[in-house]
Scaffold this motif. Structure first.
Motif, PDB file in Angstrom:
ATOM      1  N   PRO A 574      66.361 159.485  68.021  1.00  0.00           N
ATOM      2  CA  PRO A 574      66.862 159.690  66.660  1.00  0.00           C
ATOM      3  C   PRO A 574      66.119 158.794  65.669  1.00  0.00           C
ATOM      4  O   PRO A 574      65.691 157.676  66.001  1.00  0.00           O
ATOM      5  N   LEU A 575      65.965 159.287  64.436  1.00  0.00           N
ATOM      6  CA  LEU A 575      65.252 158.545  63.406  1.00  0.00           C
ATOM      7  C   LEU A 575      65.854 157.147  63.214  1.00  0.00           C
ATOM      8  O   LEU A 575      65.121 156.149  63.093  1.00  0.00           O
ATOM      9  N   ALA A 576      67.189 157.064  63.179  1.00  0.00           N
ATOM     10  CA  ALA A 576      67.845 155.771  62.955  1.00  0.00           C
ATOM     11  C   ALA A 576      67.481 154.784  64.060  1.00  0.00           C
ATOM     12  O   ALA A 576      67.257 153.585  63.798  1.00  0.00           O
ATOM     13  N   GLU A 577      67.421 155.251  65.302  1.00  0.00           N
ATOM     14  CA  GLU A 577      67.084 154.389  66.429  1.00  0.00           C
ATOM     15  C   GLU A 577      65.624 153.935  66.350  1.00  0.00           C
ATOM     16  O   GLU A 577      65.312 152.759  66.553  1.00  0.00           O
ATOM     17  N   ALA A 578      64.726 154.897  66.040  1.00  0.00           N
ATOM     18  CA  ALA A 578      63.307 154.553  65.930  1.00  0.00           C
ATOM     19  C   ALA A 578      63.071 153.560  64.802  1.00  0.00           C
ATOM     20  O   ALA A 578      62.278 152.614  64.922  1.00  0.00           O
ATOM     21  N   GLU A 579      63.785 153.753  63.699  1.00  0.00           N
ATOM     22  CA  GLU A 579      63.623 152.863  62.549  1.00  0.00           C
ATOM     23  C   GLU A 579      64.209 151.484  62.853  1.00  0.00           C
ATOM     24  O   GLU A 579      63.685 150.452  62.387  1.00  0.00           O
ATOM     25  N   ALA A 580      65.251 151.434  63.638  1.00  0.00           N
ATOM     26  CA  ALA A 580      65.858 150.145  63.986  1.00  0.00           C
ATOM     27  C   ALA A 580      64.898 149.311  64.838  1.00  0.00           C
ATOM     28  O   ALA A 580      64.851 148.077  64.725  1.00  0.00           O
ATOM     29  N   ARG A 581      64.121 149.989  65.676  1.00  0.00           N
ATOM     30  CA  ARG A 581      63.152 149.262  66.509  1.00  0.00           C
ATOM     31  C   ARG A 581      62.018 148.720  65.624  1.00  0.00           C
ATOM     32  O   ARG A 581      61.729 147.530  65.634  1.00  0.00           O
ATOM     33  N   ASP A 582      61.363 149.608  64.899  1.00  0.00           N
ATOM     34  CA  ASP A 582      60.311 149.300  63.912  1.00  0.00           C
ATOM     35  C   ASP A 582      59.413 148.143  64.365  1.00  0.00           C
ATOM     36  O   ASP A 582      59.208 147.147  63.653  1.00  0.00           O
ATOM     37  N   VAL A 583      58.861 148.292  65.578  1.00  0.00           N
ATOM     38  CA  VAL A 583      58.054 147.234  66.178  1.00  0.00           C
ATOM     39  C   VAL A 583      56.868 146.851  65.303  1.00  0.00           C
ATOM     40  O   VAL A 583      56.504 145.664  65.184  1.00  0.00           O
ATOM     41  N   LYS A 584      56.255 147.849  64.650  1.00  0.00           N
ATOM     42  CA  LYS A 584      55.051 147.595  63.845  1.00  0.00           C
ATOM     43  C   LYS A 584      55.363 147.361  62.363  1.00  0.00           C
ATOM     44  O   LYS A 584      54.442 147.167  61.565  1.00  0.00           O
ATOM     45  N   GLY A 585      56.636 147.430  61.978  1.00  0.00           N
ATOM     46  CA  GLY A 585      57.003 147.213  60.580  1.00  0.00           C
ATOM     47  C   GLY A 585      56.621 148.362  59.658  1.00  0.00           C
ATOM     48  O   GLY A 585      56.601 148.208  58.432  1.00  0.00           O
ATOM     49  N   LEU A 586      56.343 149.537  60.228  1.00  0.00           N
ATOM     50  CA  LEU A 586      55.868 150.668  59.424  1.00  0.00           C
ATOM     51  C   LEU A 586      56.996 151.321  58.627  1.00  0.00           C
ATOM     52  O   LEU A 586      56.794 151.746  57.489  1.00  0.00           O
ATOM     53  N   TYR A 587      58.168 151.414  59.234  1.00  0.00           N
ATOM     54  CA  TYR A 587      59.287 152.028  58.516  1.00  0.00           C
ATOM     55  C   TYR A 587      59.654 151.194  57.286  1.00  0.00           C
ATOM     56  O   TYR A 587      59.967 151.724  56.217  1.00  0.00           O
ATOM     57  N   LYS A 588      59.616 149.883  57.441  1.00  0.00           N
ATOM     58  CA  LYS A 588      59.938 149.000  56.320  1.00  0.00           C
ATOM     59  C   LYS A 588      58.955 149.219  55.173  1.00  0.00           C
ATOM     60  O   LYS A 588      59.347 149.304  54.001  1.00  0.00           O
ATOM     61  N   LYS A 589      57.665 149.343  55.493  1.00  0.00           N
ATOM     62  CA  LYS A 589      56.656 149.603  54.467  1.00  0.00           C
ATOM     63  C   LYS A 589      56.871 150.969  53.811  1.00  0.00           C
ATOM     64  O   LYS A 589      56.735 151.115  52.591  1.00  0.00           O
ATOM     65  N   ALA A 590      57.202 151.966  54.645  1.00  0.00           N
ATOM     66  CA  ALA A 590      57.407 153.323  54.112  1.00  0.00           C
ATOM     67  C   ALA A 590      58.604 153.356  53.168  1.00  0.00           C
ATOM     68  O   ALA A 590      58.569 153.992  52.105  1.00  0.00           O
ATOM     69  N   ARG A 591      59.687 152.670  53.553  1.00  0.00           N
ATOM     70  CA  ARG A 591      60.899 152.647  52.718  1.00  0.00           C
ATOM     71  C   ARG A 591      60.647 151.932  51.392  1.00  0.00           C
ATOM     72  O   ARG A 591      61.230 152.302  50.363  1.00  0.00           O
ATOM     73  N   SER A 592      59.758 150.954  51.393  1.00  0.00           N
ATOM     74  CA  SER A 592      59.478 150.207  50.170  1.00  0.00           C
ATOM     75  C   SER A 592      58.403 150.859  49.312  1.00  0.00           C
ATOM     76  O   SER A 592      58.101 150.374  48.227  1.00  0.00           O
TER      77      SER A 592
END
Length: 635
Positions: A574-592
């Motif tokens: 699930p997207l929420a699970e993948a985003e919670a892991r965010d090992v490379k910090g990519l989701y955080k960059k995408a959200r910002s």
């Protein structure tokens, strides 16, 4: 005479009149033409006027038309002729033509099929559809507005599609008091543009569809105009039928007609030329030759078939021929190639993705085609060639394309039937583009398959394994690379010959020039697919770990492989699970907003609908997932 006898006699007379009418019209030539131009130039009104003046409206239709005209209000006009054509409710509500409306009418001299094509830019694709079979185009211009962008666009498309008979109808002359100077200025303005796009000649005329000026006869309101009325020109313009018959024989095969063991023929429409029993013919793309033994129709055998006739051709020899092949005269066959330059008119709301495979349909041939990035896009106002990476809705560009097998063709300017094609989306079956082939690329003739002594079977036998592709797909952070790495380690311990292609690693070398736009993602997967195919030819088990967000590209790679050698593995997190892991910090960059085109955030992910293996990472560990995948692979 009794009442019944009178009735029978009347019915007989009516039947005789109908038979006479049908015989009268049977031998008339048929002109197909389109009306086009900008919004509200009066195209539908003009066609309605032609239908009305040619007495092609039944009494009940006329009554309904008069009632509709009163209901919608037409500024004092008794009949709104446009309502004869604007049949869609949406068109009546908006006052514009959306779909292509085809209408039939006839005069004493000729039969006509007219296509009323949309004027709004949004529906340019419909105009291309209507123009594809037309012999003549009536380009309408509102006398108050002059030459507009859509005038240029439709003129360019009409010429591009191969229409050589152009009528420039300057409409609504009644609204400028039949001003000759203004009319001539519009014609001269159009002439300058027409010359720039290669239109060598056209017939200009001042008309009013509303008032009927110069429609069926000369108008007293334009005594200065000495040319023909519109209907007179339509009745007398020369058609290209004789030209088609003078060309070499070509017939795309539509189906193999074999009702019993004693009969085998090849049915289709003769596109160009003539053919007779005894003629030597060639089957393309195979190149096999034979001679015509019979030309069969429902009405009996023919001594000769000509362009425009539907026939079944029997050959003297049992040669291999099927739907999609082309029969041609033996000594002057058409070309066959798998790489081309073409003009493409993009007709889909979604932009063209270079590298994505589409169905290409040309006549009876259907192949898979890949379009490269456009060489340029055409500005229809200036004819300037603009740099472009893709094509969006209604854009016109020139690009190279390649097909998965040889296509029998002629350059479009020589043969519209064997040079014009459409592109179809493989998933939705929607037509996304129309195109015209220019020529085959020289490399198509210079590059050949080299015969190799060591086959892919020999490679796999040496390794004592069956080659395969394990295609891992899923969101960023789903665990693809982790599980893929475990799968390779397990297979390595079992003495299996493997190679792991990881998405990040490949982008350091082979695909370092690609970004993350949709077009670059498509090319990324195409290249990886080609590499994976070469590795399976070497007998390897290939493991790939790529987001590969689009179903079409995953299907493209599947189609490259032999049946049973491609296993799609959906790492379903699930997207929420993948985003919670965010090992490379990519989701955080995408959200910002620091990272654009990130799958799952501002770029779509199309999950597999029926993968061979589905791994729910919320229910099993990576080790368990790897065990399951290896077990499925080695079944």
């Amino acid at each position: 005479m009794t009442t019944n006898e009178s009735s029978y006699k009347a019915d007989a007379l009516i039947a005789e009149d109908i038979d006479a009418y049908l015989v009268q019209h049977q031998h008339k030539s048929l002109l197909r033409f389109i009306t086009c131009g900008s919004v509200d130039d009066g195209k539908s009104t003009l066609i309605g006027r032609l239908l009305y003046d040619s007495k092609m409206i039944f009494e009940d239709q006329l009554a309904a038309l008069e009632a509709d005209s009163k209901r919608v209000g037409t500024q004092g006009q008794e009949i709104d002729f446009a309502l004869l054509v604007d049949g869609l409710a949406a068109e009546r509500e908006q006052g514009i033509t959306i779909d292509v409306a085809y209408r039939f009418f006839a005069t004493d001299k000729r039969k006509f099929i007219v296509a009323d094509t949309p004027g709004h830019e949004q529906y340019t694709r419909n105009m291309v559809t209507g123009a594809s079979t037309a012999d003549l185009a009536v380009i309408l211009i509102d006398a108050r507005k002059g030459v507009l962008t859509q005038t240029r666009r439709h003129s360019y498309l009409a010429h591009l599609i191969g229409i050589r008979n152009i009528v420039l109808a300057v409409n609504k002359m009644d609204l400028i008091d039949y001003d000759q100077a203004q009319y001539e200025a519009i014609v001269e303005d159009y002439r300058v543009f027409a010359t720039s796009i290669g239109i060598e000649d056209f017939v200009a005329m001042p008309i009013s569809g509303f008032k009927g000026d110069n429609i069926t006869g000369p108008s007293p309101n334009t005594p200065w105009y000495k040319g023909p009325a519109l209907i007179e020109h339509l009745e007398t313009v020369e058609l290209d039928v004789t030209t088609d018959q003078a060309k070499p024989f070509r017939m795309p095969v539509q189906w193999v007609n074999r009702p019993n063991l004693d009969f085998r023929g090849f049915s289709g429409l003769v596109a160009t030329g003539t053919v007779k029993p005894g003629d030597a013919v060639r089957v393309l793309p195979s190149g096999k030759t034979s001679t015509v033994s019979r030309i069969v129709t429902m009405d009996g055998d023919l001594d000769q078939a000509v362009a425009g006739q539907s026939v079944t051709i029997c050959l003297a020899d049992e040669v291999d021929c099927s739907r999609g092949d082309v029969l041609s005269i033996a000594d002057t066959p058409p070309q066959a190639a798998d790489q081309f330059e073409a003009t493409i008119v993009w007709m889909a709301d979604e932009e063209m993705l270079p590298g994505r495979p589409y169905w290409l349909k040309l006549g009876t041939q259907t192949v898979t085609a890949n379009i490269q990035a456009p060489k340029y896009q055409v500005n229809v106002n200036t004819m300037e060639h603009l740099a472009a990476k893709t094509l969006d809705l209604n854009a016109i560009g020139v690009a190279n394309l390649s097909t998965d097998r040889q296509l029998v063709f002629e350059p479009y300017e020589q043969d519209r039937d064997l040079g014009g094609f459409i592109l179809i989306d493989k998933l939705t079956n929607a037509t996304v583009a129309a195109g015209m082939l220019h020529f085959s690329l020289r490399r198509a003739q210079n590059v050949h398959w080299q015969a190799l002594d060591i086959s892919r079977d020999a490679h796999s036998n040496l390794k004592n394994q069956k080659p395969a592709v394990l295609w891992f797909t899923g969101l960023s952070g789903a665990g693809k690379s982790t599980i893929a790495n475990l799968v390779e380690k397990k297979l390595h311990r079992m003495n299996r010959h493997t190679f792991l292609l990881d998405g990040d690693n490949v982008r350091h070398g082979l695909n370092k020039d690609l970004g993350f736009t949709d077009a670059d993602r498509v090319e990324n997967i195409r290249r990886v697919g080609e590499v994976a195919k070469l590795m399976t030819d070497a007998g390897l088990i290939v493991i790939t770990a790529f987001i590969s967000p689009f179903r079409q590209e995953r299907q493209m790679v599947r189609d490259m492989m032999k049946s049973g050698e491609f296993l799609e593995v959906h790492i379903d997190t699930p997207l929420a699970e993948a985003e919670a892991r965010d090992v490379k910090g990519l989701y955080k960059k995408a959200r910002s907003g620091e990272l654009a085109n990130f799958t799952g955030i501002d770029s779509p992910y199309e999950a597999p609908t029926n993968p061979e293996i589905r791994i729910d990472t919320t229910k099993m560990t990576p080790e368990q997932a790897a065990d399951l995948i290896v077990e499925e692979l080695l079944k």
